[in-house]
Design an enzyme around this catalytic site. Structure first.
Site, short mmCIF file in Angstrom:
data_model
loop_
_atom_site.label_atom_id
_atom_site.label_comp_id
_atom_site.label_asym_id
_atom_site.label_seq_id
_atom_site.Cartn_x
_atom_site.Cartn_y
_atom_site.Cartn_z
N SER A 1 0.84 -1.20 0.00
CA SER A 1 0.00 0.00 0.00
C SER A 1 0.87 1.25 0.00
O SER A 1 1.69 1.44 -0.89
CB SER A 1 -0.96 -0.05 1.19
OG SER A 1 -1.96 0.93 1.08
N ASP B 1 -9.67 -4.94 -4.82
CA ASP B 1 -9.10 -3.95 -3.90
C ASP B 1 -9.82 -2.62 -4.09
O ASP B 1 -9.80 -2.03 -5.17
CB ASP B 1 -7.60 -3.78 -4.20
CG ASP B 1 -6.87 -2.94 -3.15
OD1 ASP B 1 -7.53 -2.12 -2.49
OD2 ASP B 1 -5.65 -3.10 -3.02
N HIS C 1 -7.77 -5.63 -0.12
CA HIS C 1 -6.58 -4.78 -0.01
C HIS C 1 -5.44 -5.39 0.81
O HIS C 1 -4.28 -5.07 0.58
CB HIS C 1 -6.97 -3.43 0.59
CG HIS C 1 -5.84 -2.45 0.67
ND1 HIS C 1 -5.15 -2.01 -0.44
CD2 HIS C 1 -5.24 -1.83 1.74
CE1 HIS C 1 -4.21 -1.16 -0.07
NE2 HIS C 1 -4.24 -1.05 1.24
#
Length: 407
Positions: free
Chosen positions: A257, A344, A383
């Site tokens: 991320s 995601d 995610h």
């Protein structure tokens, strides 16, 4: 002298009066009754008129004239007035937020880093054992004066029995073993003790990797204030600390991320210094922070607002936050693996795919392996759950060219 009238009509009216007063005047008189009462003359001997005066005085004494006026509004009109007031309030807040963010750009920086979100709560980062990591040690390093970062070192699962009761010196000496090392750079919010992060450490440890992870300055129990420059400096310091202790063994970098932006910043610096890492793994990456902010679900309600870039995205740039992975891939010269789930919603799949296309065309990556692994919506990895994939050991083994104990 007139005799008081004790007719049934008067008794009924008394009952009505008592009922109305006891129920706090839940219902107003009908318009016709109000009209009739308005014509009553003071001092009339008519029982009905007397009861009308009594009712009005009781109402005034109980609820006051202001509430009578509101109470006696037609029901539809009162509801519309409330809805209109609520709508105006929401609209005011909606329009105020962009102005506040523009006037105070530091707010936008906090929303990017989310380092103030401490999840899980009440976790003692000095005790990784509480998170099920019984072969992990916690310690602290100082990248700069006045800056302290908390670090976890998890040894390979094969060494967990030896690790029981050992001190920091023993853990540090294990870095000289034959096992490769994975430096993990986490994303925003939470700390190095976040559950999905801990689960990934366990997976990598079971595959025979040392896992070294840390909290950037301002995260977890690390001291300092967050910034892109500071995060990259912390990552570089920890990388060099590990590199000095492992010799020629492989050292891989895994970013997730927001950590993918830190990872590409770090690897770009290493490549420009002529010392690239053995491989770079990017989980749920984005191209740059402006595109990610525009695609983030938090921005959905403002995305099509005129001046969105000026209000929100320029506020991010004003804090010197870029995380420009799309630029960094043109200066990276090591193998790159990108992992991204199609479902995601935090970092949309198309941003990871776009970054891969840029990396595949990068001249600096020519001759290096660049691979993109998508995970279908049906798997539900979203995610932060790619670690659950039973194919992950095979993916890493094929890409890194290593043999894992359980593969």
């Amino acid at each position: 002298m007139r005799k008081r009238n004790h007719s049934p009509t008067q008794d009924n009216d008394s009952t009505v009066t008592k009922t109305l007063l006891d129920s706090k005047l839940k219902h107003c008189h009908k318009k016709g009754e109000e009209s009739t009462e308005s014509e009553v003359q003071y001092g009339s001997a008519d029982p009905d008129k007397t009861m009308g005066r009594t009712l009005r005085r009781a109402v005034a004494a109980c609820v006051g004239p202001g509430l009578i006026a509101v109470c006696c509004l037609p029901e539809g009109r009162g509801m519309m007035w409330r809805l209109r007031r609520f709508f105006m309030w929401v609209l005011g807040v909606y329009l105020a937020i962009p102005v506040i963010v523009k006037l105070c750009p530091s707010i936008q920086a906090k929303l990017v880093f989310l380092n103030f979100v401490r999840m899980p709560y009440f976790i003692d980062l000095k005790r990784p054992l509480d998170q099920g990591l019984n072969h992990t040690i916690n310690f602290y390093l100082q990248p700069e004066e006045g800056i302290s970062v908390g670090v976890w070192h998890t040894v390979p699962t094969q060494m967990w029995k030896e690790a029981q009761g050992r001190d920091g010196q023993w853990f540090e000496s294990t870095l000289q073993s034959v096992h490769p090392v994975m430096l993990y750079l986490h994303g925003n919010a939470g700390s190095r003790g976040g559950d999905h992060r801990v689960q990934l450490y366990k997976v990598l440890s079971s595959l025979g990797y040392h896992v070294v992870t840390f909290d950037y300055r301002g995260w977890g129990d690390s001291k300092g204030s967050p910034s892109e420059r500071g995060m990259t400096a912390d990552a570089l310091f920890i990388y060099q600390w590990v590199k000095q202790r492992i010799g020629r063994k492989p050292l891989y970098i895994w970013g997730h991320s927001l950590g993918t932006g830190v990872a590409t910043n770090l690897v770009r610096q290493l490549c420009e210094q002529g010392a690239p890492p053995d491989s770079l793994i990017l989980e749920s990456p984005f191209t740059n922070i402006r595109e990610e902010a525009k695609s983030h679900p938090f921005s959905m309600v403002y995305r099509y607002l005129p001046g969105f870039d000026w209000f929100f995205l320029d506020a991010i740039s004003a804090n010197d936050i870029r995380f420009a992975s799309d630029e960094n891939v043109n200066h990276i010269s090591c193998p790159v693996l990108i992992l991204h789930a199609e479902d995601d919603t935090v970092v949309p799949f198309h941003l990871g795919k776009k970054l891969y296309n840029m990396a595949a065309q990068s001249k600096s990556l020519s001759g290096h392996k660049v691979q993109f692994i998508p995970f279908p919506v049906s798997l539900g990895y979203r995610h932060k759950f790619i670690y659950r994939s039973p194919e992950l050991p095979h993916i890493l083994s094929d890409f890194l060219g290593t043999t894992h104990p359980h593969v």
